[in-house]
Scaffold this active site. Sequence first.
Site, PDB file in Angstrom:
ATOM      1  N   TYR A   1       0.778  -1.223  -0.024  1.00  0.00           N
ATOM      2  CA  TYR A   1       0.071  -0.075   0.059  1.00  0.00           C
ATOM      3  C   TYR A   1       0.726   1.309   0.097  1.00  0.00           C
ATOM      4  O   TYR A   1       0.702   2.023  -0.975  1.00  0.00           O
ATOM      5  CB  TYR A   1      -1.216  -0.266   1.306  1.00  0.00           C
ATOM      6  CG  TYR A   1      -1.778   1.153   1.360  1.00  0.00           C
ATOM      7  CD1 TYR A   1      -1.399   2.249   2.422  1.00  0.00           C
ATOM      8  CD2 TYR A   1      -2.836   1.538   0.479  1.00  0.00           C
ATOM      9  CE1 TYR A   1      -2.302   3.373   2.423  1.00  0.00           C
ATOM     10  CE2 TYR A   1      -3.473   2.695   0.543  1.00  0.00           C
ATOM     11  CZ  TYR A   1      -3.222   3.657   1.421  1.00  0.00           C
ATOM     12  OH  TYR A   1      -3.787   4.782   1.617  1.00  0.00           O
TER      13      TYR A   1
ATOM     14  N   LYS B   1       1.200   4.201  -3.143  1.00  0.00           N
ATOM     15  CA  LYS B   1       0.885   5.534  -2.870  1.00  0.00           C
ATOM     16  C   LYS B   1       2.087   6.295  -3.359  1.00  0.00           C
ATOM     17  O   LYS B   1       1.709   7.464  -4.023  1.00  0.00           O
ATOM     18  CB  LYS B   1       0.545   5.897  -1.344  1.00  0.00           C
ATOM     19  CG  LYS B   1      -1.016   5.186  -1.023  1.00  0.00           C
ATOM     20  CD  LYS B   1      -2.055   5.469  -2.175  1.00  0.00           C
ATOM     21  CE  LYS B   1      -2.494   6.941  -1.757  1.00  0.00           C
ATOM     22  NZ  LYS B   1      -3.861   6.966  -2.413  1.00  0.00           N
TER      23      LYS B   1
HETATM   24  N1  LIG Z   1      -8.689   6.723   5.423  1.00  0.00           N
HETATM   25  C1  LIG Z   1      -7.360   7.422   5.744  1.00  0.00           C
HETATM   26  O1  LIG Z   1      -6.983   7.466   6.942  1.00  0.00           O
HETATM   27  C2  LIG Z   1      -6.589   8.014   4.673  1.00  0.00           C
HETATM   28  C3  LIG Z   1      -5.343   8.591   4.797  1.00  0.00           C
HETATM   29  C4  LIG Z   1      -4.580   9.107   4.084  1.00  0.00           C
HETATM   30  C5  LIG Z   1      -4.916   9.156   2.614  1.00  0.00           C
HETATM   31  N2  LIG Z   1      -6.041   8.319   2.448  1.00  0.00           N
HETATM   32  C6  LIG Z   1      -6.358   8.197   0.689  1.00  0.00           C
HETATM   33  O2  LIG Z   1      -7.669   8.777   0.777  1.00  0.00           O
HETATM   34  C7  LIG Z   1      -8.328   7.981  -0.317  1.00  0.00           C
HETATM   35  C8  LIG Z   1      -9.517   7.716  -0.122  1.00  0.00           C
HETATM   36  O3  LIG Z   1      -9.464   6.975   1.091  1.00  0.00           O
HETATM   37  P1  LIG Z   1     -10.629   6.368   1.804  1.00  0.00           P
HETATM   38  O4  LIG Z   1     -10.378   5.999   3.245  1.00  0.00           O
HETATM   39  O5  LIG Z   1     -11.886   7.313   1.747  1.00  0.00           O
HETATM   40  O6  LIG Z   1     -10.925   4.898   1.126  1.00  0.00           O
HETATM   41  P2  LIG Z   1     -12.322   4.286   0.812  1.00  0.00           P
HETATM   42  O7  LIG Z   1     -11.898   2.693   0.729  1.00  0.00           O
HETATM   43  O8  LIG Z   1     -13.532   4.404   1.488  1.00  0.00           O
HETATM   44  O9  LIG Z   1     -12.613   4.834  -0.698  1.00  0.00           O
HETATM   45  C9  LIG Z   1     -11.877   4.473  -1.847  1.00  0.00           C
HETATM   46  C10 LIG Z   1     -12.913   4.418  -3.066  1.00  0.00           C
HETATM   47  O10 LIG Z   1     -12.227   4.070  -3.929  1.00  0.00           O
HETATM   48  C11 LIG Z   1     -12.995   3.139  -4.895  1.00  0.00           C
HETATM   49  N3  LIG Z   1     -12.028   2.212  -5.494  1.00  0.00           N
HETATM   50  C12 LIG Z   1     -11.407   1.048  -5.184  1.00  0.00           C
HETATM   51  N4  LIG Z   1     -10.905   0.443  -6.275  1.00  0.00           N
HETATM   52  C13 LIG Z   1     -11.261   1.040  -7.526  1.00  0.00           C
HETATM   53  C14 LIG Z   1     -11.223   0.870  -8.721  1.00  0.00           C
HETATM   54  N5  LIG Z   1     -10.747  -0.138  -9.081  1.00  0.00           N
HETATM   55  N6  LIG Z   1     -11.838   1.500  -9.409  1.00  0.00           N
HETATM   56  C15 LIG Z   1     -12.756   2.617  -9.062  1.00  0.00           C
HETATM   57  N7  LIG Z   1     -12.962   2.985  -7.856  1.00  0.00           N
HETATM   58  C16 LIG Z   1     -12.174   2.108  -7.009  1.00  0.00           C
HETATM   59  C17 LIG Z   1     -13.612   2.251  -3.765  1.00  0.00           C
HETATM   60  O11 LIG Z   1     -14.941   1.621  -4.057  1.00  0.00           O
HETATM   61  C18 LIG Z   1     -14.125   3.504  -2.648  1.00  0.00           C
HETATM   62  O12 LIG Z   1     -15.337   4.077  -2.814  1.00  0.00           O
HETATM   63  C19 LIG Z   1      -7.489   7.058  -0.784  1.00  0.00           C
HETATM   64  O13 LIG Z   1      -6.819   7.402  -2.080  1.00  0.00           O
HETATM   65  C20 LIG Z   1      -6.421   6.819   0.480  1.00  0.00           C
HETATM   66  O14 LIG Z   1      -5.153   6.519   0.094  1.00  0.00           O
HETATM   67  C21 LIG Z   1      -6.973   7.642   3.340  1.00  0.00           C
HETATM   68  C1  LIG Z   2      -4.471  -3.335  17.331  1.00  0.00           C
HETATM   69  C2  LIG Z   2      -3.944  -1.978  18.003  1.00  0.00           C
HETATM   70  C3  LIG Z   2      -2.242  -2.014  18.116  1.00  0.00           C
HETATM   71  C4  LIG Z   2      -4.260  -0.729  16.986  1.00  0.00           C
HETATM   72  O1  LIG Z   2      -4.521   0.421  17.940  1.00  0.00           O
HETATM   73  C5  LIG Z   2      -3.838  -0.589  15.830  1.00  0.00           C
HETATM   74  C6  LIG Z   2      -4.000   0.595  15.144  1.00  0.00           C
HETATM   75  C7  LIG Z   2      -3.586   0.592  13.457  1.00  0.00           C
HETATM   76  C8  LIG Z   2      -4.332  -0.621  12.925  1.00  0.00           C
HETATM   77  C9  LIG Z   2      -3.812   1.825  13.042  1.00  0.00           C
HETATM   78  C10 LIG Z   2      -2.762   3.136  13.468  1.00  0.00           C
HETATM   79  C11 LIG Z   2      -2.134   3.912  12.620  1.00  0.00           C
HETATM   80  C12 LIG Z   2      -3.069   3.546  11.422  1.00  0.00           C
HETATM   81  C13 LIG Z   2      -2.651   3.969   9.972  1.00  0.00           C
HETATM   82  C14 LIG Z   2      -2.688   5.537   9.841  1.00  0.00           C
HETATM   83  O2  LIG Z   2      -3.794   6.276  10.414  1.00  0.00           O
HETATM   84  C15 LIG Z   2      -2.500   6.160   8.565  1.00  0.00           C
HETATM   85  C16 LIG Z   2      -2.948   5.352   7.470  1.00  0.00           C
HETATM   86  C17 LIG Z   2      -2.607   6.060   6.176  1.00  0.00           C
HETATM   87  C18 LIG Z   2      -3.679   5.737   5.051  1.00  0.00           C
HETATM   88  O3  LIG Z   2      -3.466   5.998   3.930  1.00  0.00           O
HETATM   89  C19 LIG Z   2      -4.596   4.689   5.141  1.00  0.00           C
HETATM   90  C20 LIG Z   2      -4.577   3.947   6.500  1.00  0.00           C
HETATM   91  C21 LIG Z   2      -3.490   3.869   7.395  1.00  0.00           C
HETATM   92  C22 LIG Z   2      -2.262   3.018   7.111  1.00  0.00           C
HETATM   93  C23 LIG Z   2      -3.922   3.694   8.865  1.00  0.00           C
HETATM   94  C24 LIG Z   2      -4.293   2.292   9.008  1.00  0.00           C
HETATM   95  C25 LIG Z   2      -4.495   1.794  10.582  1.00  0.00           C
HETATM   96  C26 LIG Z   2      -3.480   2.103  11.449  1.00  0.00           C
HETATM   97  C27 LIG Z   2      -2.149   1.362  11.136  1.00  0.00           C
END
Ligand SMILES: NC(=O)c1ccc[n+]([C@@H]2O[C@H](COP(=O)([O-])OP(=O)(O)OC[C@H]3O[C@@H](n4cnc5c(N)ncnc54)[C@H](O)[C@@H]3O)[C@@H](O)[C@H]2O)c1
Ligand SMILES: CC(C)[C@@H](O)CC[C@@H](C)[C@H]1CC[C@H]2[C@@H]3[C@H](O)C=C4C[C@@H](O)CC[C@]4(C)[C@H]3CC[C@]12C
Length: 380
Positions: free
Chosen positions: A156, A160
């Site tokens: 992952y 990214k």
């Molecule tokens: N959730 C977090 O903490 C977090 C933190 C930093 C960055 N991000 C980034 O933010 C963005 C959104 O993340 P999220 O948490 O909303 O995830 P999410 O899984 O809720 O949303 C991702 C969306 O992408 C769609 N998708 C997946 N594969 C696809 C494909 N092949 N074609 C078209 N659509 C597809 C999924 O159906 C989903 O609706 C991502 O790029 C993720 O890397 C998330």
């Molecule tokens: C089981 C315990 C130790 C529990 O507390 C573990 C937490 C762990 C699953 C999360 C802690 C940090 C999170 C990540 C962070 O918030 C940022 C992220 C970047 C985003 O692009 C995707 C999600 C994630 C990797 C997020 C995933 C969960 C954690 C690792």
Amino acid sequence: MTAGSGQVYVVTGGCGFLGSHLVRMLLEHEKNISEIRVFDLHLDESLRTLSNDRVRVRLISGDISRLADVQEALHGSHLVIHTASLVDVWGRVPASKITEVNVTGTENVLQACKEEGVQYLVYTSSMEVVGPNIHGDHFYRGNEDTEYRIYHKEPYPLSKAKAEKLVLEANGIKIKGGKMLYTCSLRPTGIYGEGHELMKQFHRQGLRTGRCVFRALSPAIEHGRVYVGNVAWMHLLAARQLQIHPSTLGGQVYFCYDSSPYKSYEDFNMEFLSACGFKIIGSRPLVPYFLLYLLALLNVLLQWVLHGFITYAPILNPYTLAVASTTFTVQTDKAEKHFGYQPLYAWEEAKMRTITWVKSLEVSGKDLKDVDEKSNYCCS
Ligand SMILES: NC(=O)c1ccc[n+]([C@@H]2O[C@H](COP(=O)([O-])OP(=O)(O)OC[C@H]3O[C@@H](n4cnc5c(N)ncnc54)[C@H](O)[C@@H]3O)[C@@H](O)[C@H]2O)c1
Ligand SMILES: CC(C)[C@@H](O)CC[C@@H](C)[C@H]1CC[C@H]2[C@@H]3[C@H](O)C=C4C[C@@H](O)CC[C@]4(C)[C@H]3CC[C@]12C
């Protein structure tokens, strides 16, 4: 402005956690658009009802890893906000699939921008393109220029980082019609808020243990978190300003931040869960790190043994433990300086909105009663 006279925005992954908030944010705060194309593999039909007399919300089912789907979705559009991604650090999907969606999918978006003459692309990256690495190097109150030992091995974060590099390198390329493509990349830290799937898991897990959260991480390890509404707001502003000041924003990366407090991952989650009667047990980790690591390794072994029979993907694995156990907090004002970003939601409002949503899980969860009765509250 009547529908049809404004710009067409495409939001890839627009049905996801961040994407759906972004669609609503654009509808409420972006007056220059007449159509929002929500491109997603899994459509949320409820978004279709958000159309109004000024803006049409058009759901487009498609796969980002298929160029033809992306080209069709982008045809005639003005700007793309690319949030679609497979967010998996638990081994739910094969590494090849993560690369196919997150890297090839981004290549397709860039190719389609070039061929369809779409001039602006805002990419949703992640803090993980920087870290934390698995060597335990803390990133304490860092910014976009902070030196850090970046080390990626997991699919992952690797995907990214590769995707973000492609997006930034594409800034300034010639596109159809002789114009140039302008791109920028936003790096959210851990996003929280209404609809966060991981919070649902923590909530359900806590119900099974009598609304008790057993501390596993040191409270001294801080993890930056950012409210989903502010991430959506930053995307909107970046999209708006990339068009006005392309030479300022083009090719730039911006951490997504707001006034959410710096806390350990567990203590931050308790800001919301405690409003539902949850209690965290222990002021220090209840089990030594080596035991947690052994449990994480056991999970890897079980995932391997069960592979092909069931998808066993627990929250705890060596990678998530390493990330959770390493401080990663940002302190920056680059987005403010470059495009006037200020959080739309203060911490207290972000907290209240998230608590209201978590409380709704209590009402909607049909099996809550059984779980509560079976668990015999350990914390009265
Ligand atoms: N959730 C977090 O903490 C977090 C933190 C930093 C960055 N991000 C980034 O933010 C963005 C959104 O993340 P999220 O948490 O909303 O995830 P999410 O899984 O809720 O949303 C991702 C969306 O992408 C769609 N998708 C997946 N594969 C696809 C494909 N092949 N074609 C078209 N659509 C597809 C999924 O159906 C989903 O609706 C991502 O790029 C993720 O890397 C998330
Ligand atoms: C089981 C315990 C130790 C529990 O507390 C573990 C937490 C762990 C699953 C999360 C802690 C940090 C999170 C990540 C962070 O918030 C940022 C992220 C970047 C985003 O692009 C995707 C999600 C994630 C990797 C997020 C995933 C969960 C954690 C690792």
